[in-house]
Design a protein around this motif. Structure first.
Motif, PDB file in Angstrom:
ATOM      1  N   PRO A 315       0.598  -1.308  -0.083  1.00 33.03           N
ATOM      2  CA  PRO A 315       0.007  -0.061   0.024  1.00 33.03           C
ATOM      3  C   PRO A 315       0.828   1.218   0.011  1.00 33.03           C
ATOM      4  CG  PRO A 315       0.196  -0.953   2.100  1.00 33.03           C
ATOM      5  CD  PRO A 315       0.791  -1.849   1.374  1.00 33.03           C
ATOM      6  N   ILE A 316       2.106   1.247  -0.111  1.00 33.46           N
ATOM      7  CA  ILE A 316       2.999   2.308   0.110  1.00 33.46           C
ATOM      8  C   ILE A 316       2.581   3.370  -1.134  1.00 33.46           C
ATOM      9  CG2 ILE A 316       4.791   1.365  -1.471  1.00 33.46           C
ATOM     10  CD1 ILE A 316       6.841   2.929   0.317  1.00 33.46           C
ATOM     11  N   SER A 317       2.707   4.554  -0.955  1.00 36.05           N
ATOM     12  CA  SER A 317       2.618   5.615  -1.864  1.00 36.05           C
ATOM     13  C   SER A 317       3.510   5.579  -3.057  1.00 36.05           C
ATOM     14  CB  SER A 317       2.326   7.097  -1.497  1.00 36.05           C
ATOM     15  OG  SER A 317       2.267   8.045  -2.386  1.00 36.05           O
ATOM     16  N   LEU A 318       3.093   5.649  -4.350  1.00 35.08           N
ATOM     17  CA  LEU A 318       3.947   5.484  -5.448  1.00 35.08           C
ATOM     18  C   LEU A 318       4.774   6.908  -5.537  1.00 35.08           C
ATOM     19  CD1 LEU A 318       2.476   3.703  -8.511  1.00 35.08           C
ATOM     20  CD2 LEU A 318       3.918   2.694  -6.621  1.00 35.08           C
ATOM     21  N   ASP A 319       4.192   7.930  -4.766  1.00 34.82           N
ATOM     22  CA  ASP A 319       4.964   9.137  -4.682  1.00 34.82           C
ATOM     23  C   ASP A 319       6.251   8.770  -4.071  1.00 34.82           C
ATOM     24  OD1 ASP A 319       5.369  12.139  -4.757  1.00 34.82           O
ATOM     25  OD2 ASP A 319       5.035  12.074  -2.605  1.00 34.82           O
ATOM     26  N   VAL A 320       6.087   7.899  -2.726  1.00 34.62           N
ATOM     27  CA  VAL A 320       7.366   7.750  -2.132  1.00 34.62           C
ATOM     28  C   VAL A 320       8.078   7.041  -2.740  1.00 34.62           C
ATOM     29  CG1 VAL A 320       8.049   6.479  -0.239  1.00 34.62           C
ATOM     30  CG2 VAL A 320       5.992   7.736  -0.011  1.00 34.62           C
ATOM     31  N   ILE A 321       7.756   6.049  -3.758  1.00 39.04           N
ATOM     32  CA  ILE A 321       8.417   5.201  -4.705  1.00 39.04           C
ATOM     33  C   ILE A 321       9.019   6.154  -5.578  1.00 39.04           C
ATOM     34  CG2 ILE A 321       8.581   3.514  -6.444  1.00 39.04           C
ATOM     35  CD1 ILE A 321       7.800   2.441  -3.843  1.00 39.04           C
ATOM     36  N   ALA A 322       8.568   6.924  -6.198  1.00 40.29           N
ATOM     37  CA  ALA A 322       9.187   7.938  -7.220  1.00 40.29           C
ATOM     38  C   ALA A 322      10.447   8.740  -6.344  1.00 40.29           C
ATOM     39  CB  ALA A 322       8.180   9.123  -7.573  1.00 40.29           C
ATOM     40  N   LYS A 323      10.239   9.074  -5.222  1.00 40.42           N
ATOM     41  CA  LYS A 323      11.245   9.817  -4.522  1.00 40.42           C
ATOM     42  C   LYS A 323      12.481   9.261  -4.196  1.00 40.42           C
ATOM     43  CE  LYS A 323       7.842  13.353  -2.456  1.00 40.42           C
ATOM     44  NZ  LYS A 323       7.120  13.542  -1.439  1.00 40.42           N
ATOM     45  N   ASN A 324      12.540   7.689  -4.399  1.00 42.01           N
ATOM     46  CA  ASN A 324      13.625   7.008  -4.000  1.00 42.01           C
ATOM     47  C   ASN A 324      14.268   6.443  -5.113  1.00 42.01           C
ATOM     48  OD1 ASN A 324      13.885   6.530  -0.920  1.00 42.01           O
ATOM     49  ND2 ASN A 324      11.630   6.341  -1.305  1.00 42.01           N
ATOM     50  N   ARG A 325      13.674   6.664  -6.401  1.00 43.62           N
ATOM     51  CA  ARG A 325      14.381   6.047  -7.626  1.00 43.62           C
ATOM     52  C   ARG A 325      15.715   6.696  -7.984  1.00 43.62           C
ATOM     53  NH1 ARG A 325      12.866   7.388 -12.086  1.00 43.62           N
ATOM     54  NH2 ARG A 325      12.949   5.250 -13.168  1.00 43.62           N
ATOM     55  N   LYS A 326      15.846   7.700  -7.736  1.00 38.63           N
ATOM     56  CA  LYS A 326      17.290   8.334  -8.027  1.00 38.63           C
ATOM     57  C   LYS A 326      18.400   7.481  -7.068  1.00 38.63           C
ATOM     58  CE  LYS A 326      20.239  12.507  -7.857  1.00 38.63           C
ATOM     59  NZ  LYS A 326      21.205  12.207  -7.121  1.00 38.63           N
ATOM     60  N   THR A 327      18.107   7.457  -5.606  1.00 38.48           N
ATOM     61  CA  THR A 327      18.678   6.515  -4.824  1.00 38.48           C
ATOM     62  C   THR A 327      19.156   5.137  -5.407  1.00 38.48           C
ATOM     63  OG1 THR A 327      18.253   8.024  -2.789  1.00 38.48           O
ATOM     64  CG2 THR A 327      19.028   5.676  -2.480  1.00 38.48           C
ATOM     65  N   ALA A 328      17.965   4.612  -5.705  1.00 39.84           N
ATOM     66  CA  ALA A 328      17.829   3.102  -6.371  1.00 39.84           C
ATOM     67  C   ALA A 328      18.893   3.013  -7.417  1.00 39.84           C
ATOM     68  CB  ALA A 328      16.745   2.686  -6.732  1.00 39.84           C
ATOM     69  N   SER A 329      18.701   3.832  -8.320  1.00 38.42           N
ATOM     70  CA  SER A 329      19.479   3.954  -9.707  1.00 38.42           C
ATOM     71  C   SER A 329      21.076   4.329  -9.212  1.00 38.42           C
ATOM     72  CB  SER A 329      19.072   5.054 -10.634  1.00 38.42           C
ATOM     73  OG  SER A 329      19.821   5.236 -11.605  1.00 38.42           O
ATOM     74  N   GLU A 330      21.324   4.791  -8.309  1.00 42.88           N
ATOM     75  CA  GLU A 330      22.731   5.144  -7.879  1.00 42.88           C
ATOM     76  C   GLU A 330      23.242   3.919  -7.267  1.00 42.88           C
ATOM     77  OE1 GLU A 330      22.410   8.444  -5.260  1.00 42.88           O
ATOM     78  OE2 GLU A 330      22.562  10.013  -7.034  1.00 42.88           O
ATOM     79  N   LEU A 331      22.512   3.312  -6.749  1.00 45.56           N
ATOM     80  CA  LEU A 331      22.718   1.958  -6.066  1.00 45.56           C
ATOM     81  C   LEU A 331      22.964   0.677  -7.339  1.00 45.56           C
ATOM     82  CD1 LEU A 331      20.422   1.775  -2.678  1.00 45.56           C
ATOM     83  CD2 LEU A 331      23.098   2.488  -2.929  1.00 45.56           C
ATOM     84  N   VAL A 332      22.196   0.692  -7.935  1.00 46.91           N
ATOM     85  CA  VAL A 332      22.422  -0.287  -9.193  1.00 46.91           C
ATOM     86  C   VAL A 332      23.834  -0.056  -9.748  1.00 46.91           C
ATOM     87  CG1 VAL A 332      21.599  -0.769 -11.314  1.00 46.91           C
ATOM     88  CG2 VAL A 332      20.127  -0.591  -9.441  1.00 46.91           C
ATOM     89  N   ASP A 333      24.212   1.219  -9.818  1.00 46.10           N
ATOM     90  CA  ASP A 333      25.519   1.354 -10.261  1.00 46.10           C
ATOM     91  C   ASP A 333      26.525   1.063  -9.462  1.00 46.10           C
ATOM     92  OD1 ASP A 333      24.765   2.335 -12.922  1.00 46.10           O
ATOM     93  OD2 ASP A 333      24.683   4.145 -12.669  1.00 46.10           O
ATOM     94  N   ARG A 334      26.340   1.615  -8.199  1.00 46.62           N
ATOM     95  CA  ARG A 334      27.525   1.447  -7.243  1.00 46.62           C
ATOM     96  C   ARG A 334      28.023  -0.033  -7.030  1.00 46.62           C
ATOM     97  NH1 ARG A 334      25.773   4.026  -1.652  1.00 46.62           N
ATOM     98  NH2 ARG A 334      25.912   6.024  -3.231  1.00 46.62           N
ATOM     99  N   VAL A 335      26.868  -0.893  -7.271  1.00 46.52           N
ATOM    100  CA  VAL A 335      27.051  -2.384  -6.742  1.00 46.52           C
ATOM    101  C   VAL A 335      27.486  -3.043  -8.186  1.00 46.52           C
ATOM    102  CG1 VAL A 335      25.930  -2.222  -4.879  1.00 46.52           C
ATOM    103  CG2 VAL A 335      24.901  -3.251  -6.816  1.00 46.52           C
ATOM    104  N   GLY A 336      27.465  -2.256  -8.988  1.00 48.03           N
ATOM    105  CA  GLY A 336      27.766  -2.921 -10.412  1.00 48.03           C
ATOM    106  C   GLY A 336      26.897  -4.038 -10.921  1.00 48.03           C
ATOM    107  N   PHE A 337      25.786  -3.827 -10.469  1.00 45.30           N
ATOM    108  CA  PHE A 337      24.465  -4.820 -10.901  1.00 45.30           C
ATOM    109  C   PHE A 337      24.399  -5.321 -12.124  1.00 45.30           C
ATOM    110  CE2 PHE A 337      20.093  -6.561 -11.304  1.00 45.30           C
ATOM    111  CZ  PHE A 337      19.873  -7.226 -10.262  1.00 45.30           C
ATOM    112  N   ASP A 338      24.376  -4.509 -13.196  1.00 44.29           N
ATOM    113  CA  ASP A 338      24.470  -4.962 -14.592  1.00 44.29           C
ATOM    114  C   ASP A 338      25.655  -5.814 -14.925  1.00 44.29           C
ATOM    115  OD1 ASP A 338      21.614  -4.122 -14.663  1.00 44.29           O
ATOM    116  OD2 ASP A 338      22.005  -2.283 -15.962  1.00 44.29           O
ATOM    117  N   GLU A 339      26.601  -5.835 -14.049  1.00 46.25           N
ATOM    118  CA  GLU A 339      27.852  -6.528 -14.751  1.00 46.25           C
ATOM    119  C   GLU A 339      27.707  -7.939 -14.250  1.00 46.25           C
ATOM    120  OE1 GLU A 339      30.494  -5.010 -16.356  1.00 46.25           O
ATOM    121  OE2 GLU A 339      28.876  -3.433 -16.522  1.00 46.25           O
ATOM    122  N   GLY A 340      26.766  -8.328 -13.453  1.00 47.72           N
ATOM    123  CA  GLY A 340      26.597  -9.676 -12.919  1.00 47.72           C
ATOM    124  C   GLY A 340      27.278 -10.157 -11.955  1.00 47.72           C
ATOM    125  N   PRO A 341      27.449 -11.503 -11.759  1.00 46.82           N
ATOM    126  CA  PRO A 341      27.819 -11.848 -10.355  1.00 46.82           C
ATOM    127  C   PRO A 341      29.363 -11.629 -10.311  1.00 46.82           C
ATOM    128  CG  PRO A 341      26.854 -13.541 -11.435  1.00 46.82           C
ATOM    129  CD  PRO A 341      26.555 -12.537 -12.376  1.00 46.82           C
TER     130      PRO A 341
END
Length: 343
Positions: A315-341
């Motif tokens: 039930p979380i507001s999607l407005d809250v999700i929207a506000k956390n998208r930038k952080t999520a994107s930065e974390l994806v790059d920081r951990v090298g998620f798209d580089e795989g294991p």
């Protein structure tokens, strides 16, 4: 000409006539494919007599609206994912709408607090699990970090809007630090580098390349009914849908939605369209066309969608999700998620 005059462009967007107000027309920029919204728009025209003019493109429409400025012919923009809806707001191409009918129909957590965007249908970000190799009936998002799944998970790019929405929800629930650790663990449980779309992940399960995958619910319907590529029906038969966290906080959902253009030349007709889109009649037509879930209380999903099982939506507001998208994107790059294991 049909009731919904569809203008289709792949490489670029074909424009309307100069932006002038027409008593019986409404101009729609759409990221949703014309065949998905035509039944919906036909119903609107039949009910109101208002003709719908549609321009479709897979990307760049919000940017086009920004470039067109006051001369934009667009009255509404229809798109999917909170990231794209919020992106249109951030570009300054939307205007707030305060309407009792729309607000009564659309749950508060699925609309912008300032009235710039409204959800119309939802889709759940679920787990596709191999029927042959996975016995688990309940898998949470948090469980994806468990070493038992090492080399067994497939997913599309971590930077895709569908992925970022889920990861942003993890940030909202657990904070950035814990989400970073989780992303690292999920990355190391991947069977390969993230690649392909959601259907490609199910194909990989079918081929034995992985056992579970993240994906949106509606792709099951697209595969189950695919007559052009019947092999996809076999992919679908190889998996079952699991709704993560449905016994706890709820499964992450995202939306398709609509905004009113900032300089809408047919604002009155645009509002009538938005009211119609929020109605139970429109919700059931729209949701059924793309195997999604209506957002209005009392409107039922199609029989095919209901057959996938019941679940509790986060039930979380999607407005809250929207506000956390930038952080999520930065974390994806920081951990090298798209580089795989990690090696």
């Amino acid at each position: 000409m049909s009731a919904a005059a569809v203008t289709l462009s792949v490489a670029g967007v074909v424009g309307f006539s100069p932006a002038v107000s027409a008593a019986d027309e409404v101009n729609i920029y759409s990221y949703r494919q014309p065949e998905l919204i035509k039944p919906l728009l036909d119903a609107f025209t039949n009910e109101t007599g208002i003709k719908t003019n549609v321009v479709f493109a897979s990307k760049g429409l919000a940017e086009r609206m920004q470039a067109e400025g006051e001369n934009s012919p667009a009255d509404v923009l229809m798109t999917v994912d909170i990231g794209r809806l919020q992106g249109a707001k951030d570009l300054g191409v939307t205007q707030p709408v305060s309407n009792e009918i729309i607000n009564a129909n659309i749950p508060e957590n699925l609309r912008d607090p300032e009235g710039h965007w409204f959800g119309l249908t939802t889709r759940a970000r679920i787990i596709y699990a191999s029927k042959d190799r996975v016995e688990d009936e309940n898998i949470t998002y948090e469980d994806l970090a468990d070493e038992k799944w090492k080399g067994r998970i497939c997913t599309r790019s971590g930077q895709h809007v569908y992925s970022i929405g889920l990861f942003a929800s993890m940030v909202a629930h657990h904070g950035a630090e814990e989400t970073e650790k989780w992303l690292e663990a999920v990355r190391d449980n991947l069977a390969r580098k993230p690649t392909g779309n959601d259907r490609a992940q199910v194909k990989s399960i079918y081929a034995g390349e992985c056992d579970i995958a993240l994906g949106n619910t509606y792709y099951m319907g697209k595969m189950e009914t695919n007559e052009k590529d019947p092999e996809q029906k076999e992919w679908a038969k190889s998996v079952r849908i699991l709704f993560p966290n449905t016994e706890e906080r709820g499964t992450h959902v995202n939306i398709s939605g609509v905004v009113m253009a900032k300089h809408a030349p047919n604002a009155e007709n645009a509002l009538k369209l938005m009211e119609f889109l929020s109605s139970a009649e429109a919700q059931q037509i729209y949701a059924a066309e793309n195997f999604e879930y209506p957002v209005i209380e009392g409107a039922e999903a199609s029989d095919r969608v209901k057959a996938w099982g019941d679940f509790k939506a986060d039930p979380i507001s999607l407005d809250v999700i929207a506000k956390n998208r930038k952080t999520a994107s930065e974390l994806v790059d920081r951990v090298g998620f798209d580089e795989g294991p990690a090696s």
